[in-house]
Enzyme design. Structure first.
Site, PDB file in Angstrom:
ATOM      1  N   ASP A  24      31.472  11.890  40.217  1.00  0.00           N
ATOM      2  CA  ASP A  24      30.621  11.663  41.387  1.00  0.00           C
ATOM      3  C   ASP A  24      29.329  11.063  40.842  1.00  0.00           C
ATOM      4  OD1 ASP A  24      29.472  11.759  43.963  1.00  0.00           O
ATOM      5  OD2 ASP A  24      28.573  13.703  43.528  1.00  0.00           O
ATOM      6  N   GLU A  84      33.956   7.975  42.543  1.00  0.00           N
ATOM      7  CA  GLU A  84      33.562   7.703  43.931  1.00  0.00           C
ATOM      8  C   GLU A  84      32.805   6.387  43.982  1.00  0.00           C
ATOM      9  OE1 GLU A  84      30.478   9.677  47.025  1.00  0.00           O
ATOM     10  OE2 GLU A  84      32.079  11.017  46.337  1.00  0.00           O
ATOM     11  N   ASP A 157      27.604  18.496  43.367  1.00  0.00           N
ATOM     12  CA  ASP A 157      28.025  17.261  42.695  1.00  0.00           C
ATOM     13  C   ASP A 157      29.267  17.527  41.834  1.00  0.00           C
ATOM     14  OD1 ASP A 157      25.385  15.425  43.104  1.00  0.00           O
ATOM     15  OD2 ASP A 157      24.854  17.517  42.738  1.00  0.00           O
TER      16      ASP A 157
END
Length: 197
Positions: A24, A84, A157
């Site tokens: 992420d 991501e 996260d």
């Protein structure tokens, strides 16, 4: 000794395992998560965050991301990277910085010949919770159930990164982009180019 060798020859019945590193990306905190997939079984290996807030210089943050990614890759030897993709925001400068952070993480994987796939935030949320508009907390809660995480992570996260990895597993890694062939693949494909055989 020969029995051991024979035993090893007949063990391919075991399903192959694959290690997926999920990322992420972020310029303040970057989450990472590793899962191991054996057949249809998924096992949590590791998750955490890379703290970057204390570095005011963006170039130093990018170097820290690259260095930590290389450490993770060399320690755990993941087979694939799932990351991501940056969401679109109104702040162009923030978007550029986030894009650079993502690019550096991808570059670290490619430097080790690890294929990568990008997933949109909505795709990840949909894959984990069934709702593309789910909150980070809902994603974390679902991941805690799926991966049997006992204690809720302090920073979401980390669970977001696990969500990316699990999303990749659910997609069967069909969109993997190979950044270059591994040395082993090169030797297999080009036996005539090996000197000293």
């Amino acid at each position: 000794m020969s029995y051991f060798c024979d035993h090893m020859v007949y063990s391919p019945a075991l399903p192959p395992n694959k290690l997926i590193l999920g990322i992420d990306p972020g310029t303040q905190v970057m989450g990472y998560g590793l899962i191991e997939v054996t057949g249809s079984k998924v096992k949590l290996i590791q998750y955490g965050v890379i703290h970057l807030k204390s570095y005011s210089n963006h170039a130093i943050k990018l170097k820290k991301i690259f260095d930590r990614m290389i450490q993770l890759i060399d320690e755990y030897l993941p087979d694939e990277l799932a990351i991501e993709s940056p969401f679109y925001g109104t702040n162009v400068q923030s978007m550029l910085k986030l894009g650079r952070a993502q690019g550096v993480a991808i570059a670290a994987a490619l430097s080790r010949d690890i294929p990568y796939v990008e997933y949109a935030p909505k795709k990840i949320k949909q894959s984990i919770t069934g709702n593309g508009n789910a909150s980070k907390e809902q994603v974390a809660s679902m991941l805690m159930q799926i991966l049997k995480i006992q204690d809720a992570p302090k920073l979401l996260d980390a669970t977001d990164a696990l969500g990316v990895a699990l999303c990749h597993h659910y997609q069967k890694g069909n969109n993997a982009k190979q950044g270059g062939k591994s040395w082993k693949s090169f030797l297999t494909d080009n036996p005539d180019r090996v000197v000293g055989k």
